[in-house]
Design a protein around this motif. Structure first.
Motif, PDB file in Angstrom:
ATOM      1  N   SER A 163     -18.283  -0.220 -46.705  1.00  0.00           N
ATOM      2  CA  SER A 163     -17.520   0.805 -47.421  1.00  0.00           C
ATOM      3  C   SER A 163     -17.861   0.822 -48.905  1.00  0.00           C
ATOM      4  O   SER A 163     -18.595  -0.034 -49.413  1.00  0.00           O
ATOM      5  CB  SER A 163     -16.020   0.571 -47.242  1.00  0.00           C
ATOM      6  OG  SER A 163     -15.582  -0.487 -48.077  1.00  0.00           O
ATOM      7  N   SER A 164     -17.270   1.776 -49.580  1.00  0.00           N
ATOM      8  CA  SER A 164     -17.457   1.891 -51.032  1.00  0.00           C
ATOM      9  C   SER A 164     -16.803   0.743 -51.772  1.00  0.00           C
ATOM     10  O   SER A 164     -17.075   0.500 -52.950  1.00  0.00           O
ATOM     11  CB  SER A 164     -16.875   3.226 -51.529  1.00  0.00           C
ATOM     12  OG  SER A 164     -15.499   3.320 -51.170  1.00  0.00           O
ATOM     13  N   GLU A 165     -15.942   0.043 -51.075  1.00  0.00           N
ATOM     14  CA  GLU A 165     -15.238  -1.094 -51.674  1.00  0.00           C
ATOM     15  C   GLU A 165     -15.808  -2.431 -51.192  1.00  0.00           C
ATOM     16  O   GLU A 165     -15.232  -3.483 -51.450  1.00  0.00           O
ATOM     17  CB  GLU A 165     -13.744  -1.020 -51.332  1.00  0.00           C
ATOM     18  CG  GLU A 165     -13.072   0.263 -51.774  1.00  0.00           C
ATOM     19  CD  GLU A 165     -13.076   0.426 -53.285  1.00  0.00           C
ATOM     20  OE1 GLU A 165     -13.000  -0.607 -53.989  1.00  0.00           O
ATOM     21  OE2 GLU A 165     -13.150   1.575 -53.753  1.00  0.00           O
ATOM     22  N   GLY A 166     -16.906  -2.389 -50.481  1.00  0.00           N
ATOM     23  CA  GLY A 166     -17.487  -3.598 -49.925  1.00  0.00           C
ATOM     24  C   GLY A 166     -17.283  -3.667 -48.411  1.00  0.00           C
ATOM     25  O   GLY A 166     -16.835  -2.713 -47.777  1.00  0.00           O
ATOM     26  N   ILE A 184     -15.637  -4.474 -44.935  1.00  0.00           N
ATOM     27  CA  ILE A 184     -14.278  -4.615 -44.387  1.00  0.00           C
ATOM     28  C   ILE A 184     -14.399  -5.282 -43.019  1.00  0.00           C
ATOM     29  O   ILE A 184     -14.859  -4.659 -42.050  1.00  0.00           O
ATOM     30  CB  ILE A 184     -13.588  -3.245 -44.239  1.00  0.00           C
ATOM     31  CG1 ILE A 184     -13.526  -2.532 -45.593  1.00  0.00           C
ATOM     32  CG2 ILE A 184     -12.189  -3.420 -43.647  1.00  0.00           C
ATOM     33  CD1 ILE A 184     -12.976  -1.111 -45.500  1.00  0.00           C
ATOM     34  N   VAL A 199     -11.028   5.053 -48.855  1.00  0.00           N
ATOM     35  CA  VAL A 199     -12.147   4.105 -48.820  1.00  0.00           C
ATOM     36  C   VAL A 199     -13.213   4.701 -47.918  1.00  0.00           C
ATOM     37  O   VAL A 199     -13.042   4.791 -46.701  1.00  0.00           O
ATOM     38  CB  VAL A 199     -11.689   2.723 -48.295  1.00  0.00           C
ATOM     39  CG1 VAL A 199     -12.872   1.767 -48.257  1.00  0.00           C
ATOM     40  CG2 VAL A 199     -10.565   2.159 -49.149  1.00  0.00           C
ATOM     41  N   ARG A 200     -14.313   5.097 -48.499  1.00  0.00           N
ATOM     42  CA  ARG A 200     -15.352   5.780 -47.733  1.00  0.00           C
ATOM     43  C   ARG A 200     -16.198   4.765 -46.956  1.00  0.00           C
ATOM     44  O   ARG A 200     -16.591   3.717 -47.469  1.00  0.00           O
ATOM     45  CB  ARG A 200     -16.245   6.603 -48.657  1.00  0.00           C
ATOM     46  CG  ARG A 200     -15.471   7.704 -49.385  1.00  0.00           C
ATOM     47  CD  ARG A 200     -16.390   8.690 -50.054  1.00  0.00           C
ATOM     48  NE  ARG A 200     -17.187   9.445 -49.085  1.00  0.00           N
ATOM     49  CZ  ARG A 200     -16.731  10.512 -48.436  1.00  0.00           C
ATOM     50  NH1 ARG A 200     -15.485  10.940 -48.621  1.00  0.00           N
ATOM     51  NH2 ARG A 200     -17.516  11.154 -47.593  1.00  0.00           N
ATOM     52  N   SER A 221     -13.393   8.205 -43.971  1.00  0.00           N
ATOM     53  CA  SER A 221     -12.732   7.280 -44.899  1.00  0.00           C
ATOM     54  C   SER A 221     -11.482   6.677 -44.284  1.00  0.00           C
ATOM     55  O   SER A 221     -10.877   7.230 -43.361  1.00  0.00           O
ATOM     56  CB  SER A 221     -12.374   7.988 -46.208  1.00  0.00           C
ATOM     57  OG  SER A 221     -11.401   8.992 -45.975  1.00  0.00           O
ATOM     58  N   VAL A 269      -6.379   3.944 -48.547  1.00  0.00           N
ATOM     59  CA  VAL A 269      -6.211   2.809 -49.443  1.00  0.00           C
ATOM     60  C   VAL A 269      -4.812   2.257 -49.213  1.00  0.00           C
ATOM     61  O   VAL A 269      -3.822   2.999 -49.271  1.00  0.00           O
ATOM     62  CB  VAL A 269      -6.392   3.229 -50.916  1.00  0.00           C
ATOM     63  CG1 VAL A 269      -6.139   2.036 -51.833  1.00  0.00           C
ATOM     64  CG2 VAL A 269      -7.778   3.795 -51.136  1.00  0.00           C
ATOM     65  N   ASP A 279      -2.090  -1.406 -49.518  1.00  0.00           N
ATOM     66  CA  ASP A 279      -1.804  -2.784 -49.925  1.00  0.00           C
ATOM     67  C   ASP A 279      -1.128  -3.558 -48.798  1.00  0.00           C
ATOM     68  O   ASP A 279      -0.673  -4.679 -48.982  1.00  0.00           O
ATOM     69  CB  ASP A 279      -0.892  -2.799 -51.164  1.00  0.00           C
ATOM     70  CG  ASP A 279      -1.581  -2.216 -52.395  1.00  0.00           C
ATOM     71  OD1 ASP A 279      -2.825  -2.361 -52.482  1.00  0.00           O
ATOM     72  OD2 ASP A 279      -0.889  -1.606 -53.232  1.00  0.00           O
TER      73      ASP A 279
END
Length: 226
Positions: A137-140, A142, A178-179, A203, A206, A208
């Protein structure tokens, strides 16, 4: 004259006694022979019948022994048959053609991607448990969490597939979320991975939340098409 008659009579008596004694001896001898013959005849009869009585147990023993010989042969045949069943080696990454497709059923809030693992080798192989799965993903990366499901394992014949599911929540927030750029799959107990195009929603939301955003099932947890 009287004395002469007495003498003749006495001689006749003596002669008669002698003849009786001789006749008695002869009869005794004949009786003895007859007794000997009669006693020896049954003995011969018994001797002749003894092999029959001896052979009968031998025949019974050999008759009862035949099944005993057959039984070990059947047992050994069964053991040989069981011994020929060789447990297939596990499926290695290079044995498999791995693909992924969207398998979401309309209306489900939880999206599903089905991962197909096809045995492309010329031998049967066994596969069991969970694959390693990471969404790029764009956030690393998963990592996917494992669902609480059991897998008894399966043997894939040459050309036979199995499937497992990837389950996730789609991004419905209206934002970019999150892509997802790709999917990395590592078969159970293997170190070599394959990278695939992600076929699901573009995506993930997002969040928590401590709950995992992506989960996977074991081998066989979904069928073809979901």
């Amino acid at each position: 004259m009287r004395k002469s008659r007495i003498a003749v009579t006495a001689a006749a008596v003596v002669a008669g006694l002698s003849l009786s004694a001789c006749g008695g001896d002869g009869n005794a001898t004949n009786a003895g022979n007859a007794s000997s013959s009669s006693s020896s005849a049954p003995a011969e009869g018994q001797t002749g019948s003894a092999p029959d009585s001896a052979e009968q147990p031998e025949g019974e023993a050999s008759g009862s022994g035949a099944p005993e010989k057959e039984a070990p042969e059947q047992g050994s045949a069964g053991q040989e048959s069981a011994g020929t069943g060789i447990k297939p080696e596990r499926c290695h990454t290079d044995d498999l053609t791995i693909t992924a497709s969207d398998a979401t059923i309309g209306g489900d809030t939880t999206r599903t991607v089905a991962v197909k693992l096809l045995n492309k080798s010329d031998r049967a192989c066994s596969i069991k448990g969970f694959a390693g799965v990471n969404l790029l993903s764009s956030e690393g990366a998963i990592p996917a969490a494992r669902r609480d499901q059991k897998d008894d394992g399966t043997v894939l014949k040459s050309g036979e597939p199995t499937y497992f599911g990837i389950f996730y929540k789609a991004n419905e927030s209206g934002g970019s979320g999150v892509r997802i750029k790709g999917l990395v799959v590592t078969p159970p107990d293997e170190k070599k991975s394959v990278t695939l195009t992600w076929p699901g929603e573009p995506s993930l939301p997002v969040t928590d939340s401590p709950d995992p955003s992506v989960e996977i099932g074991p081998m066989g947890s979904v069928g073809q098409g979901g």
